[in-house]
Design a protein around this motif. Sequence first.
Motif, mmCIF file in Angstrom:
data_model
loop_
_atom_site.group_PDB
_atom_site.id
_atom_site.type_symbol
_atom_site.label_atom_id
_atom_site.label_comp_id
_atom_site.label_asym_id
_atom_site.label_seq_id
_atom_site.Cartn_x
_atom_site.Cartn_y
_atom_site.Cartn_z
ATOM 1 N N ALA A 72 0.861 -1.335 0.136
ATOM 2 C CA ALA A 72 0.178 -0.021 0.095
ATOM 3 C C ALA A 72 0.828 1.162 -0.118
ATOM 4 N N GLY A 73 2.009 1.138 0.914
ATOM 5 C CA GLY A 73 2.841 2.350 0.834
ATOM 6 C C GLY A 73 3.660 2.664 -0.578
ATOM 7 N N VAL A 74 4.057 1.513 -1.270
ATOM 8 C CA VAL A 74 4.685 1.658 -2.363
ATOM 9 C C VAL A 74 3.584 2.184 -3.635
ATOM 10 N N SER A 75 2.280 1.809 -3.444
ATOM 11 C CA SER A 75 1.244 2.027 -4.408
ATOM 12 C C SER A 75 0.867 3.671 -4.198
ATOM 13 N N ALA A 76 1.341 4.336 -2.982
ATOM 14 C CA ALA A 76 1.120 5.689 -2.712
ATOM 15 C C ALA A 76 2.213 6.488 -3.257
ATOM 16 N N VAL A 77 3.362 5.900 -3.460
ATOM 17 C CA VAL A 77 4.461 6.657 -4.140
ATOM 18 C C VAL A 77 4.258 6.474 -5.650
ATOM 19 N N TYR A 78 4.187 5.285 -6.313
ATOM 20 C CA TYR A 78 4.266 5.233 -7.652
ATOM 21 C C TYR A 78 2.680 5.067 -8.301
ATOM 22 N N GLY A 79 1.721 4.807 -7.586
ATOM 23 C CA GLY A 79 0.377 4.503 -8.056
ATOM 24 C C GLY A 79 0.281 3.098 -8.132
ATOM 25 N N PRO A 80 -1.204 2.696 -8.095
ATOM 26 C CA PRO A 80 -1.394 1.108 -7.839
ATOM 27 C C PRO A 80 -0.956 0.594 -9.233
ATOM 28 N N ALA A 119 2.796 0.256 -9.587
ATOM 29 C CA ALA A 119 3.335 -0.650 -8.451
ATOM 30 C C ALA A 119 3.041 -2.125 -8.862
ATOM 31 N N LYS A 120 1.688 -2.368 -9.302
ATOM 32 C CA LYS A 120 1.700 -3.789 -9.718
ATOM 33 C C LYS A 120 2.363 -4.375 -10.815
ATOM 34 N N ALA A 121 2.697 -3.399 -11.805
ATOM 35 C CA ALA A 121 3.481 -3.555 -12.984
ATOM 36 C C ALA A 121 5.041 -4.018 -12.673
ATOM 37 N N LEU A 122 5.363 -3.238 -11.541
ATOM 38 C CA LEU A 122 6.976 -3.401 -11.016
ATOM 39 C C LEU A 122 6.998 -4.599 -10.362
ATOM 40 N N TYR A 123 5.987 -4.848 -9.469
ATOM 41 C CA TYR A 123 6.416 -5.847 -8.517
ATOM 42 C C TYR A 123 5.211 -7.024 -8.252
ATOM 43 N N GLY A 124 4.232 -6.817 -8.898
ATOM 44 C CA GLY A 124 3.348 -8.231 -9.111
ATOM 45 C C GLY A 124 2.947 -8.297 -7.431
ATOM 46 N N GLU A 125 2.598 -9.627 -7.224
ATOM 47 C CA GLU A 125 2.467 -9.987 -5.893
ATOM 48 C C GLU A 125 3.240 -10.294 -5.055
#
Length: 313
Positions: free
Chosen positions: A109-117, A120-126
Amino acid sequence: MQGLSAFGNGIYAVDSGYTGTDVAAIHLIEEGGRAALVDTGNNDALVHVEQALAETGLSPEAVDYVLLTHIHLDHAGGAGAFIRAFPNAKLVVHPRGARHMAEPSKLFAGVSAVYGPERAKALYGELIPVPADRIIEATDGLELSLAGRTIRVFDTPGHARHHVCYLDTKSRSFFTGDTFGLSYRQFDVDGRPSIFPTTTPVQFEPDAMHDSIRRMEAEQPVAMYLTHYAQVTDVPRLAADLHRLIDAHVAIAERHAGAGEARKQLIEDDIWALVAEEAKRGGWKTSEAETRRILALDVELNAQGLDVWLGSR
């Protein structure tokens, strides 16, 4: 440097492939047929590490440790996948980060706040949780044995409060994550590297970063192994440059402290001016466009970090 690079003393860099080549290194330490990995990149990096192990004659069962410098996901996003793939490995992580490795939902959730959801999903997956019984808390001074080779933990805040560096006593080298900055090989000139600090989006503490660098300098290391990217030597010169550039970042932030909504953009513009000064100082051969391509994300995150730091003082 793409692929597997050997530096002697059983130390290798594996290109994680994160956002491109020569961006994020995963370091492999081999001793007596046993292995430790430093940082993980994201889940997609696992295949590159498995290939590197095979190339060095090591099996997945030979990995004793996955050593995280900190839990930012370009360093720790693949931790759960690695622990699942390497059945004998323990995950070593700062006490502040351990709970987030066991239950990573708040971390994502914190990473999504920085990069956008979506990004973040594209960069890191699950993010895969790590079982708590396979986590070792990396407390300051902890010593780990890799087939008798001692690796010592140093608590090194400044980039993040959950950051540690690892001193390999055999090679007299540190694995520094982001505390000792960024040094991309594209900017090397006749084998001479340059360095640039990374302030991080949310926990930059300049005084702590200075102290962490000095603490490592006091060990008189032969080399530093940076996640971004791999081995640098000439440590005293690079450390002096880092101290100077941390102060330059602080001065940029303070210059724009009262700028309101325009503050972050003004800070970013001045960081790019600082980059241009460093390019001239170091005689970088890359074009301005190529330099900006390589450093675009780092400069953006540095500006975020300074903006948040100003707001937190």
